[in-house]
Design a protein around this motif. Structure first.
Motif, PDB file in Angstrom:
ATOM      1  N   LEU B  75     -30.655  13.880  48.427  1.00 41.64           N
ATOM      2  CA  LEU B  75     -31.753  13.188  47.268  1.00 41.64           C
ATOM      3  C   LEU B  75     -32.346  14.588  46.642  1.00 41.64           C
ATOM      4  CD1 LEU B  75     -33.142  10.076  48.921  1.00 41.64           C
ATOM      5  CD2 LEU B  75     -31.648  10.033  47.281  1.00 41.64           C
ATOM      6  N   THR B  76     -32.651  15.234  47.323  1.00 42.64           N
ATOM      7  CA  THR B  76     -33.541  16.700  46.726  1.00 42.64           C
ATOM      8  C   THR B  76     -32.618  17.145  45.843  1.00 42.64           C
ATOM      9  OG1 THR B  76     -35.015  16.646  48.602  1.00 42.64           O
ATOM     10  CG2 THR B  76     -34.827  18.575  47.029  1.00 42.64           C
ATOM     11  N   THR B  77     -31.393  17.458  46.029  1.00 48.22           N
ATOM     12  CA  THR B  77     -30.291  17.929  45.393  1.00 48.22           C
ATOM     13  C   THR B  77     -30.096  16.993  43.937  1.00 48.22           C
ATOM     14  OG1 THR B  77     -29.247  18.613  47.215  1.00 48.22           O
ATOM     15  CG2 THR B  77     -28.192  19.075  45.127  1.00 48.22           C
ATOM     16  N   ILE B  78     -30.122  15.842  43.988  1.00 45.17           N
ATOM     17  CA  ILE B  78     -29.810  14.876  43.412  1.00 45.17           C
ATOM     18  C   ILE B  78     -30.966  14.909  42.048  1.00 45.17           C
ATOM     19  CG2 ILE B  78     -29.417  12.430  42.279  1.00 45.17           C
ATOM     20  CD1 ILE B  78     -27.776  12.063  44.905  1.00 45.17           C
ATOM     21  N   ILE B  79     -32.076  15.081  42.603  1.00 48.61           N
ATOM     22  CA  ILE B  79     -33.345  15.093  41.619  1.00 48.61           C
ATOM     23  C   ILE B  79     -33.397  16.508  41.152  1.00 48.61           C
ATOM     24  CG2 ILE B  79     -35.653  14.573  41.299  1.00 48.61           C
ATOM     25  CD1 ILE B  79     -35.575  12.981  43.920  1.00 48.61           C
ATOM     26  N   ALA B  80     -33.333  17.545  41.681  1.00 42.20           N
ATOM     27  CA  ALA B  80     -34.031  18.762  41.501  1.00 42.20           C
ATOM     28  C   ALA B  80     -32.777  19.581  40.416  1.00 42.20           C
ATOM     29  CB  ALA B  80     -34.446  19.771  42.543  1.00 42.20           C
ATOM     30  N   LEU B  81     -31.485  19.160  40.669  1.00 42.18           N
ATOM     31  CA  LEU B  81     -30.531  19.684  39.998  1.00 42.18           C
ATOM     32  C   LEU B  81     -30.349  19.635  38.539  1.00 42.18           C
ATOM     33  CD1 LEU B  81     -28.370  21.890  41.400  1.00 42.18           C
ATOM     34  CD2 LEU B  81     -26.711  20.117  41.255  1.00 42.18           C
ATOM     35  N   PRO B  82     -30.445  18.598  38.078  1.00 41.72           N
ATOM     36  CA  PRO B  82     -30.020  18.133  36.669  1.00 41.72           C
ATOM     37  C   PRO B  82     -31.464  18.896  36.024  1.00 41.72           C
ATOM     38  CG  PRO B  82     -30.012  16.199  37.635  1.00 41.72           C
ATOM     39  CD  PRO B  82     -29.916  17.187  38.812  1.00 41.72           C
ATOM     40  N   PHE B 142     -38.691  13.645  46.443  1.00 44.12           N
ATOM     41  CA  PHE B 142     -39.325  13.895  45.158  1.00 44.12           C
ATOM     42  C   PHE B 142     -40.216  15.099  45.360  1.00 44.12           C
ATOM     43  CE2 PHE B 142     -37.999   9.965  43.071  1.00 44.12           C
ATOM     44  CZ  PHE B 142     -37.701  10.195  41.800  1.00 44.12           C
ATOM     45  N   THR B 143     -40.995  15.085  46.392  1.00 46.65           N
ATOM     46  CA  THR B 143     -41.917  16.358  46.869  1.00 46.65           C
ATOM     47  C   THR B 143     -41.147  17.677  46.971  1.00 46.65           C
ATOM     48  OG1 THR B 143     -43.318  14.663  47.988  1.00 46.65           O
ATOM     49  CG2 THR B 143     -43.839  16.925  48.134  1.00 46.65           C
ATOM     50  N   LEU B 144     -40.214  17.506  47.667  1.00 49.59           N
ATOM     51  CA  LEU B 144     -39.421  18.607  47.790  1.00 49.59           C
ATOM     52  C   LEU B 144     -38.595  19.193  46.540  1.00 49.59           C
ATOM     53  CD1 LEU B 144     -37.687  18.629  51.521  1.00 49.59           C
ATOM     54  CD2 LEU B 144     -40.067  19.676  50.637  1.00 49.59           C
ATOM     55  N   ALA B 145     -38.236  18.050  45.785  1.00 47.95           N
ATOM     56  CA  ALA B 145     -37.634  18.528  44.654  1.00 47.95           C
ATOM     57  C   ALA B 145     -38.430  19.350  43.539  1.00 47.95           C
ATOM     58  CB  ALA B 145     -36.941  17.480  43.829  1.00 47.95           C
ATOM     59  N   LEU B 146     -39.798  19.058  43.482  1.00 47.88           N
ATOM     60  CA  LEU B 146     -40.707  19.575  42.681  1.00 47.88           C
ATOM     61  C   LEU B 146     -40.935  21.129  43.339  1.00 47.88           C
ATOM     62  CD1 LEU B 146     -43.345  16.903  41.607  1.00 47.88           C
ATOM     63  CD2 LEU B 146     -41.238  17.395  40.614  1.00 47.88           C
ATOM     64  N   ILE B 148     -38.920  22.810  44.774  1.00 47.35           N
ATOM     65  CA  ILE B 148     -37.802  23.895  44.709  1.00 47.35           C
ATOM     66  C   ILE B 148     -37.481  23.980  43.231  1.00 47.35           C
ATOM     67  CG2 ILE B 148     -36.918  23.688  46.900  1.00 47.35           C
ATOM     68  CD1 ILE B 148     -34.319  22.074  45.512  1.00 47.35           C
ATOM     69  N   LEU B 149     -38.013  23.153  42.305  1.00 46.25           N
ATOM     70  CA  LEU B 149     -37.736  23.165  40.972  1.00 46.25           C
ATOM     71  C   LEU B 149     -37.791  24.530  40.257  1.00 46.25           C
ATOM     72  CD1 LEU B 149     -36.749  21.284  38.726  1.00 46.25           C
ATOM     73  CD2 LEU B 149     -38.955  20.750  38.161  1.00 46.25           C
ATOM     74  N   PRO B 150     -38.911  25.229  40.438  1.00 49.52           N
ATOM     75  CA  PRO B 150     -39.020  26.580  39.847  1.00 49.52           C
ATOM     76  C   PRO B 150     -38.017  27.571  40.647  1.00 49.52           C
ATOM     77  CG  PRO B 150     -41.128  25.960  41.135  1.00 49.52           C
ATOM     78  CD  PRO B 150     -40.198  24.835  41.387  1.00 49.52           C
ATOM     79  N   ILE B 151     -37.875  27.497  41.752  1.00 47.14           N
ATOM     80  CA  ILE B 151     -36.680  28.508  42.137  1.00 47.14           C
ATOM     81  C   ILE B 151     -35.317  28.160  41.498  1.00 47.14           C
ATOM     82  CG2 ILE B 151     -35.464  29.187  44.332  1.00 47.14           C
ATOM     83  CD1 ILE B 151     -37.553  27.901  45.870  1.00 47.14           C
ATOM     84  N   VAL B 152     -35.020  26.739  41.415  1.00 48.24           N
ATOM     85  CA  VAL B 152     -33.799  26.419  40.609  1.00 48.24           C
ATOM     86  C   VAL B 152     -33.703  27.001  39.304  1.00 48.24           C
ATOM     87  CG1 VAL B 152     -32.182  24.515  39.996  1.00 48.24           C
ATOM     88  CG2 VAL B 152     -33.195  24.454  42.155  1.00 48.24           C
ATOM     89  N   ILE B 153     -34.789  26.873  38.589  1.00 50.56           N
ATOM     90  CA  ILE B 153     -34.873  27.339  37.196  1.00 50.56           C
ATOM     91  C   ILE B 153     -34.895  28.906  37.003  1.00 50.56           C
ATOM     92  CG2 ILE B 153     -36.372  27.362  35.060  1.00 50.56           C
ATOM     93  CD1 ILE B 153     -37.522  24.685  35.885  1.00 50.56           C
ATOM     94  N   VAL B 154     -35.478  29.474  37.940  1.00 46.86           N
ATOM     95  CA  VAL B 154     -35.341  30.904  37.777  1.00 46.86           C
ATOM     96  C   VAL B 154     -34.016  31.514  37.977  1.00 46.86           C
ATOM     97  CG1 VAL B 154     -36.332  33.226  38.742  1.00 46.86           C
ATOM     98  CG2 VAL B 154     -38.057  31.417  38.145  1.00 46.86           C
ATOM     99  N   ALA B 205     -35.560  24.427  51.343  1.00 48.48           N
ATOM    100  CA  ALA B 205     -35.857  22.929  51.385  1.00 48.48           C
ATOM    101  C   ALA B 205     -35.770  22.445  52.906  1.00 48.48           C
ATOM    102  CB  ALA B 205     -35.404  21.841  50.380  1.00 48.48           C
ATOM    103  N   VAL B 206     -34.851  22.840  53.387  1.00 44.24           N
ATOM    104  CA  VAL B 206     -34.213  22.432  54.793  1.00 44.24           C
ATOM    105  C   VAL B 206     -35.494  22.764  55.714  1.00 44.24           C
ATOM    106  CG1 VAL B 206     -32.456  22.638  56.656  1.00 44.24           C
ATOM    107  CG2 VAL B 206     -32.087  22.159  54.297  1.00 44.24           C
ATOM    108  N   GLY B 207     -35.945  24.024  55.441  1.00 45.00           N
ATOM    109  CA  GLY B 207     -36.993  24.402  56.605  1.00 45.00           C
ATOM    110  C   GLY B 207     -38.249  24.112  56.256  1.00 45.00           C
ATOM    111  N   GLU B 208     -38.733  23.303  54.933  1.00 40.98           N
ATOM    112  CA  GLU B 208     -39.991  23.165  54.806  1.00 40.98           C
ATOM    113  C   GLU B 208     -40.538  22.019  55.684  1.00 40.98           C
ATOM    114  OE1 GLU B 208     -42.422  24.009  53.239  1.00 40.98           O
ATOM    115  OE2 GLU B 208     -41.571  25.532  52.062  1.00 40.98           O
TER     116      GLU B 208
END
Lengths: 292, 284, 266
Positions: B75-82, B142-146, B148-154, B205-208
């Motif tokens: 779910l984190t992937t589905i939210i954060a990726l796009p 959703f929490t984890l997606a937010l 990791i969002l900065p990491i994905v963007i950078v 995210a897996v280790g959080e």
């Protein structure tokens, strides 16, 4: 039609980017709204000056100092360990190590940062603390020394990797100038390269501090859950982050004062890391302009 | 002459000090992994992976926590990726230099430095309470997606930036629109780099642990989640729970579960490095 | 130059004759052969210029004389480089000591991001000299030699980065002189400078050759003709021709040399 589609796409992309600003606003709003509710009941002066933190006891005190001192103590130990080691690594890798070694050692070191922190906590509690106890007799089972040291291991790659990048970015002409005058590598490193790369190195140290202050699981597992105002590294303490975990694990009612304490603690933590991050961003910005 | 000799000696001493520091962390990590393997390896078998949690250490397994981790990861992937990729495309290809883009830039850099537990507090108020998701898989994701969002963007920006300008010029010269250039040239060319960044973010995210504890993920769940609205636990929380129990048997369980968690993390990192090398070669 | 000499720094055994010699020198960068077997003798207290098109190996060859190529990845060398008859690539040679004796000025001015004073004093400080008075005298003396003293004497604590390009390059030469080398290598020292600064540096080189053996790599043939006593022409890693400058520029032996100096390629 094509024009319309292009504009629509651009707006959607913009919206995604703007969500990041919403996140920041959300954090600030959530923390400050709950914190304001908290400060309606607890005078801010008590929060800042009381030397006890006992919100979960019948005799309630809400002084942030013990949590803050726990946070700063564990972070200080971590930084005091990670900065000299990390900086030495960066100089060694950038100036001494053969290139092939450099290529393989960097990902290996970054693996240290990839290990989940809960794993480090276990390491601190079951390996490092017993080891330290073998020659520090008074060391408690939970203590800031062991937690701080292990946290230091975790942040070594933050220091070494960014500092190494900064050293690497120093123009080669400076290196040649110093060697050309008969400098050894050591003299070149400390007299020329480290000063020239100082802004990048400072950024790496600030980010490491920010990381240490916000670290949660290692201290929650290995440093204990006893808020106390002390600089003694051998006794149990509690950090801001560990307190939030402690409350979250319990059954605290939404809207109660105890519930709000975690937001008051959270906003304190956020302000610290926000200042550190902003400061490092400013330096980084300046530093980038210098070499580009 | 003496001075020069002394300087050479200092230089040599520092060299060995540098080697010692470099190896220090790795040696400690090796010692730790060794001790964990000794503690935990004997405990790992098929039963350990497929058993439900139990109050008896020797019967407890990681099944529900592992399934929780898988759910959260997907779910984190589905939210954060796009979201992350779209934001990165905007910043790298569309945004004009100005107040807005520099605000976005400072903001993302700051978000990357916000402690993970603060994201937990955000998730607790917004997703768990206001949006009434409860302490569900969805709220956790959703929490984890937010987070990791900065990491994905950078990392996505880095990957897009690495595509040579000549590719853009060539595409525009043939009459392609901006989006066509992005979708048909830049994204395929930077795919490897984006993938690397995303995998690294997910391994984080897996280790959080902390943010999920804050949003109320359980330390003891008898059943694996079956829908996004179910309550859940994840592997790191299970480990944390076992660590905090005094009985001897649970420490062994914790060690065994750590082996599994490290295996997953290192595997993801390994895959990421593999893709990065492959992609960098392709980019030349 | 003052003759006040600190016993700690100057090794008395170093003779002030400064002849350079290359014997069967080959240089490789990984598999690429950058220098293809060169034998050459460079005279003491003269200015010798290396000329040749880009990539001909002249800079690589120059940098052999103070072992600056040691830090280049994949560098490998065969043959011998002798200074006053000593092979400087022998194992027991102290590279730092060698570089103190063989100073170098680089293509782009590369002052350290420190004050003017610190730049000139650097070479002495790293040898452990702490005597403030001696350092001061030495800094003044070196800056006077490069005719920079009058321009900067009131700004010694200002950053060297604030100087103009030409001033920076003279500062770098002063920095080199401060450690009292006997040989100075110059790698296109004026290529990044304006004509006026170039003229000043050329004048300076002319004065310095009284005391030093100077080897200079240059792209500029007029410059080579103006300032050098001897000129060596390199092409594709080989030494094509080496003679008195007057002779080489007016009446070269080899066709390739003539083509180059008349501008037919390069």
């Amino acid at each position: 039609m094509r024009k319309f589609k292009e504009v629509f796409i651009e707006k959607s992309l913009l919206t995604s980017a703007l969500i990041t600003i919403l996140i920041t606003l959300g954090i600030i709003l959530v923390l400050s709204l709950e914190a304001v509710n908290f400060f309606r009941e607890v005078p801010i002066i008590d929060f800042l000056t009381d030397t006890q933190w006992t919100p979960l006891f019948t005799d309630k005190h809400f002084g942030i100092m013990p949590l803050l001192s726990g946070t700063l103590l564990t972070s200080f130990i971590a930084i005091a360990f990670a900065v000299p080691v990390g900086l030495s690594i960066s100089i060694y890798i950038s100036e001494y190590a053969p290139r092939s070694f450099r290529k393989s050692i960097k990902p290996a070191l970054e693996l240290l940062a990839a290990v989940p922190t809960v794993v480090y906590g276990f390491f601190a509690l079951t390996v490092v603390t017993p080891f330290l106890q073998s020659f520090i007799p008074g060391l408690s089972g939970f203590n800031s020394l062991s937690a701080g040291l292990v946290m230091g291991i975790m942040i070594i790659p933050f220091v070494s990797s960014l500092s190494e990048d900064a050293l690497h970015a120093v123009p080669n002409s400076l290196r040649e100038a110093a060697y050309g005058m008969g400098s050894t590598k050591l003299q070149n490193s400390f007299r020329v390269l480290v000063p020239a790369a100082s802004s990048g190195i400072i950024v790496s140290i600030i980010l490491a501090i920010s990381r240490a202050i916000g670290e949660t699981m290692i201290v929650a597992i290995a440093a204990g859950q006893q808020p106390r105002l002390t600089m003694d590294p051998t006794v149990p303490v509690e950090t801001i982050t560990a307190y939030i975990v402690q409350v979250s694990l319990g059954d605290v009612e939404h809207g109660s004062l105890e519930y709000r304490t975690i937001f008051a603690a959270g906003i304190t933590l956020f302000i610290f890391t926000f200042l550190l991050n902003t400061f490092s961003y400013k330096i980084r910005k300046k530093f980038r302009e210098k070499y580009e | 002459m003496n001075n020069i000799k002394a300087n050479r000696l200092k230089d040599q001493i520092f060299k060995f000090w540098g080697i010692a520091c470099t190896l220090l962390g790795l040696v400690l990590l090796a010692i730790f992994i060794g001790s964990i393997l000794i503690d935990g390896l004997q405990r790992i078998d098929w039963d350990f992976i497929t058993s439900l949690p139990s109050r008896k250490a020797e019967r407890a397994g990681i099944y529900t926590a592992l399934m929780g981790s898988v759910w959260v990861l997907v779910l984190t992937t589905i939210i954060a990726l796009p979201l992350g990729i779209a934001a990165a495309i905007y910043l790298e290809e569309y945004a004009r230099k100005g107040k807005l883009s520099s605000l976005l830039e400072v903001n993302i850099s700051n978000l990357a430095g916000v402690p993970s537990i603060i994201y937990g507090l955000l998730g607790l108020e917004i997703f768990v309470r206001i949006l009434e998701m409860g302490s569900s898989v969805l709220a956790g994701s959703f929490t984890l997606a937010l987070l990791i969002l900065p990491i994905v963007i950078v990392s996505t920006r880095e990957a897009i930036k690495a595509v040579p300008q000549s590719v853009r010029d060539g595409s525009f010269a043939l009459g392609a629109s901006k989006w066509q250039t992005v979708a048909r040239q830049l994204l395929p060319a930077s795919f490897g780099g984006i993938l690397t960044g995303v995998i690294l973010a997910l391994s984080r995210a897996v280790g959080e642990t902390a943010p999920l504890i804050v949003i109320g993920a359980l330390t003891y769940v008898p059943f694996a989640p079956e829908s996004p609205m179910d309550e859940f636990s994840v592997l790191p929380i299970q480990i944390f729970n076992w660590i905090s129990r005094p009985q001897e048997g649970f420490e062994v369980n914790a060690a065994a579960a750590i082996i599994i968690l490290l295996l997953i993390t290192f595997l993801m990192n390994g895959i990421a490095v593999f893709f990065r090398n492959k992609w960098q070669k392709k980019l030349g | 130059m003052t003759q006040q000499v600190n016993d700690n720094i100057v090794d008395k055994s170093i003779k002030r004759v400064h002849k350079l010699e290359a014997k069967g020198v080959k240089v490789f960068y990984d598999d690429f052969e950058a220098i293809k077997g060169i034998d050459m003798q460079i005279k003491a207290n003269k200015v010798t210029a290396f000329i040749g098109p880009s990539g001909c190996g002249k800079s690589t060859f120059l940098r052999l004389f103070n072992r600056m190529n040691d830090y280049v990845d994949g560098f490998r060398m065969e043959g011998e480089i002798l200074i006053d008859g000593e092979n400087i690539y022998k194992k027991k040679v102290n590279v730092e000591q060698l570089r103190k004796q063989v100073g170098m000025v680089f293509q782009k001015p590369n002052p350290f991001p420190k004050s003017i004073y610190e730049n000139v004093a650097y070479g002495l400080k790293i040898q452990g000299i702490k005597d403030k008075k001696y350092l001061k005298e030495k800094v003044e003396d070196s800056l006077k030699q490069v005719a920079l003293w009058d321009e900067v004497k009131d700004d010694l604590n200002k950053s060297a980065m604030a100087l103009s390009g030409g001033q920076q390059q003279r500062l770098c030469i002063a920095r080199t002189l401060a450690v009292e080398p006997s040989i100075i290598l110059m790698d296109e020292p004026t290529s990044a400078l304006d004509p006026l600064s170039t003229a000043k540096i050329e004048e300076l080189i002319y004065e310095l050759k009284q005391k030093y053996t100077i080897v200079i790599v240059t792209h500029n043939m007029q410059q080579a003709g103006r300032i050098s006593d001897y000129t060596a022409f390199f092409y594709l890693g080989e030494l094509i021709e080496y003679d008195k400058s007057k002779k080489l520029f007016t009446n070269p032996e080899k066709q390739q040399t003539e083509n180059y100096i008349t501008g037919r390629f390069g």
